[in-house]
Design an enzyme around this catalytic site. Structure first.
Site, PDB file in Angstrom:
ATOM      1  N   VAL A  95       0.829  -1.202   0.000  1.00 28.63           N
ATOM      2  CA  VAL A  95       0.000   0.000   0.000  1.00 28.63           C
ATOM      3  C   VAL A  95       0.865   1.254   0.000  1.00 28.63           C
ATOM      4  O   VAL A  95       0.574   2.224  -0.715  1.00 28.63           O
ATOM      5  CB  VAL A  95      -0.962  -0.003   1.210  1.00 28.63           C
ATOM      6  CG1 VAL A  95      -1.642   1.343   1.379  1.00 28.63           C
ATOM      7  CG2 VAL A  95      -2.017  -1.103   1.041  1.00 28.63           C
ATOM      8  N   GLU A  96       1.925   1.246   0.787  1.00 31.85           N
ATOM      9  CA  GLU A  96       2.732   2.458   0.939  1.00 31.85           C
ATOM     10  C   GLU A  96       3.547   2.786  -0.311  1.00 31.85           C
ATOM     11  O   GLU A  96       3.561   3.939  -0.755  1.00 31.85           O
ATOM     12  CB  GLU A  96       3.669   2.312   2.141  1.00 31.85           C
ATOM     13  CG  GLU A  96       2.967   2.366   3.491  1.00 31.85           C
ATOM     14  CD  GLU A  96       2.455   3.754   3.838  1.00 31.85           C
ATOM     15  OE1 GLU A  96       2.836   4.730   3.144  1.00 31.85           O
ATOM     16  OE2 GLU A  96       1.660   3.867   4.776  1.00 31.85           O
TER      17      GLU A  96
END
Length: 339
Positions: A131-132
């Site tokens: 996600v990051e």
């Protein structure tokens, strides 16, 4: 200014001889009256007071940082402002899931060993990186100093927070960073590395996972994974415990106002208010209720302590749900890798 002054004993009238009560303030006051950024001199004075660093070197460092209007524009349109129906497709794509499964399989021994040491479910470590930064592919191109200077000095809504992060960055030991301060790159908010750690998170949770005597959250996968795992463990993650589960509301279900993701009621209380779990769950579990705007209308979710831990990484429940669902998809892809 708090100074101590003494009058000279003389027949002639002379101005008082004054000196600052604190040596760090004397050093700070020796800087030029002008500064490149509003509030810069005061920040330098505090760093000098707390660390004894050379004020001239700090001044040169901050003078070199540039205000970036594009950062201020990005702060005005965060992804978390989208509804869940638009937010979820950003992160739950077949490509991101497949690449997460491949990443897990490639580094399985390191991921699972790190997860065991810290008591964290391994698929969630991978999902955070997915996600990051798309597993380290997109870590940000802004200079970290530019980002934090812009937000500390030119973004009033959250200036206090970003000023604190800028101060922390200036005070971090060099062996906690991936390179020189003026060369670090990251997100528009000043986060660094595969796990997008802010300076305070580097200070409090970053770990030298490979034992080489330094912390590199950009180039050392053992450091990256251990730091994310330490962050989760430090905020109370319980391995194997539930994260979130769908809830089915009755027609007359009571509206439940929720300020954040912190569990506030035992699950049985939410059931009494008209929300039924779709899978068997312990009725005594501390729980909260999240309502997300899905593609076909509202989605109701019971969320638990581990979900709240994810929101310590990013306070948005949309973010936490994306991490949770990506972790589930990765775990399914690699076999028995999580709850």
């Amino acid at each position: 200014m708090n100074v101590v002054c003494r009058m000279r004993r003389s027949r002639r009238v002379r101005p008082p001889r004054c000196w600052p009560r604190w040596p760090w303030l004397a050093l700070a006051l020796a800087l030029p009256a002008w500064a490149s950024h509003p509030g810069q001199r005061e920040l330098i004075a505090e760093v000098v007071r707390d660390t004894g660093q050379d004020p001239a070197a700090l001044e040169a460092l901050l003078d070199g940082a540039q205000k970036q209007p594009s950062i201020l524009e990005a702060m005005a349109r965060p992804a978390e402002a989208k509804p869940w129906s638009a937010y979820r497709p950003i992160f739950l794509t077949p490509q991101r899931i497949d690449e997460g499964v491949a990443f897990y399989r490639t580094h399985r021994a390191l991921i699972e060993d790190t997860a065991r040491r810290y008591g964290v479910d391994p698929a969630y470590l991978v999902a955070i990186l997915g996600v990051e930064t798309h597993y380290g592919r997109i870590t940000g191109r802004y200079k970290v100093l530019d980002a934090l200077v812009t937000l500390a000095f030119y973004y009033p809504p959250r200036a206090a927070y970003f000023r604190s992060e800028l101060k922390t960055l200036l005070e971090l030991p060099p062996d906690h960073l991936a390179g020189p301060l003026d060369a670090l790159t990251g997100s528009y908010a000043g986060a660094q590395g595969w796990g997008q750690f802010m300076p305070s998170s580097i200070r409090d949770y970053a770990v030298d996972g490979d034992g080489d005597g330094r912390i590199d959250l950009k180039n050392s996968l053992p450091d990256i994974l251990a730091s994310v795992a330490h962050y989760f463990a430090g905020h109370g993650w319980v391995s194997g415990a539930p994260v979130a589960a769908r809830a089915q509301p009755a027609a007359d279900a009571r509206a439940v106002p929720v300020a954040d993701a912190r569990p506030q009621w035992p699950l049985e209380q939410l059931q009494a208010w008209g929300y039924a779990p779709l899978v068997p769950l312990d009725p005594a579990l501390p729980s909260s209720l999240q309502t997300l705007e899905g593609p076909h209308g509202p989605e109701y979710w019971f969320t638990f302590d581990n979900f709240y831990v994810i929101t310590r990484y990013n306070k948005s429940p949309l973010y936490a749900m994306a991490v949770h669902q990506l972790a589930q998809a990765i775990a399914a892809g690699v076999g028995d890798a999580g709850p």
